[in-house]
Design an enzyme around this catalytic site. Sequence first.
Site, PDB file in Angstrom:
ATOM      1  N   GLU A  79      -2.674  47.265  16.552  1.00 23.95           N
ATOM      2  CA  GLU A  79      -3.621  46.974  15.470  1.00 23.95           C
ATOM      3  C   GLU A  79      -5.011  47.406  15.907  1.00 23.95           C
ATOM      4  OE1 GLU A  79      -6.117  43.056  13.948  1.00 23.95           O
ATOM      5  OE2 GLU A  79      -4.163  42.790  14.918  1.00 23.95           O
TER       6      GLU A  79
ATOM      7  N   LYS B 177       0.368  35.241  10.443  1.00 20.54           N
ATOM      8  CA  LYS B 177      -0.341  35.176  11.711  1.00 20.54           C
ATOM      9  C   LYS B 177      -0.935  33.781  11.883  1.00 20.54           C
ATOM     10  CE  LYS B 177      -4.585  36.856  12.289  1.00 20.54           C
ATOM     11  NZ  LYS B 177      -5.717  37.806  12.465  1.00 20.54           N
TER      12      LYS B 177
END
Length: 214
Positions: free
Chosen positions: A41, A130
Amino acid sequence: MTTLDEALGRCPAIAIIRARSSDRVPAVVETLAEAGLTAVELTLTTPGALDAITALAGSLPAGIALGAGTVLDAAGATDAYRAGASFLITPAVLPAVLDQAGDLGVPVVCGALTPTEIIAAHTGGAHLVKVFPADAMGGPAYLRAVRGPLPDIPLVPTGGVAVDRAADYLRAGARAVALGGPLIGDAADDDGDLTALARRARELIDRLTELIHA
């Protein structure tokens, strides 16, 4: 292009790159890939992140999934997708991002913390949720407690996840873990230590692999 699910199927970890400049991002990604990490990411708070994603998307090593993090609105979701991100990550439950990502057909790892937020993220269309900041809420013990009533929601803890504790989160039921500073260290800085990054990445892979094959 490798999907997030394919990448996490090989290695259940996402490396988070947040840097003061995108200049070193290609070298960091290459180091992570060589060590065996398969999902990366790049946060949109990194200057030049969209250009870096575009460049990386055309030259990624085989088997790497590249995503954009800190996506805060629909425009950011669209820009990241058009730049070449194959998944998006948010820091919180952001319906506009979830809706736009649904229209674009790109998976979202949606940030949440409390059970209420986790359910909202999941029902809102998040591919994975998340749990952030996981370490501040008690780490693996908190994740295990949340999974009791919510066993079918795939969780990805992040925020203070240390290399030597990553496997503990998987034992607690995490689908994967996401690591930023504890993994990347200073490697994204101009004079950062890529050798140390490679060592930490290999340690992470070893710890997760040992658990997976136990």
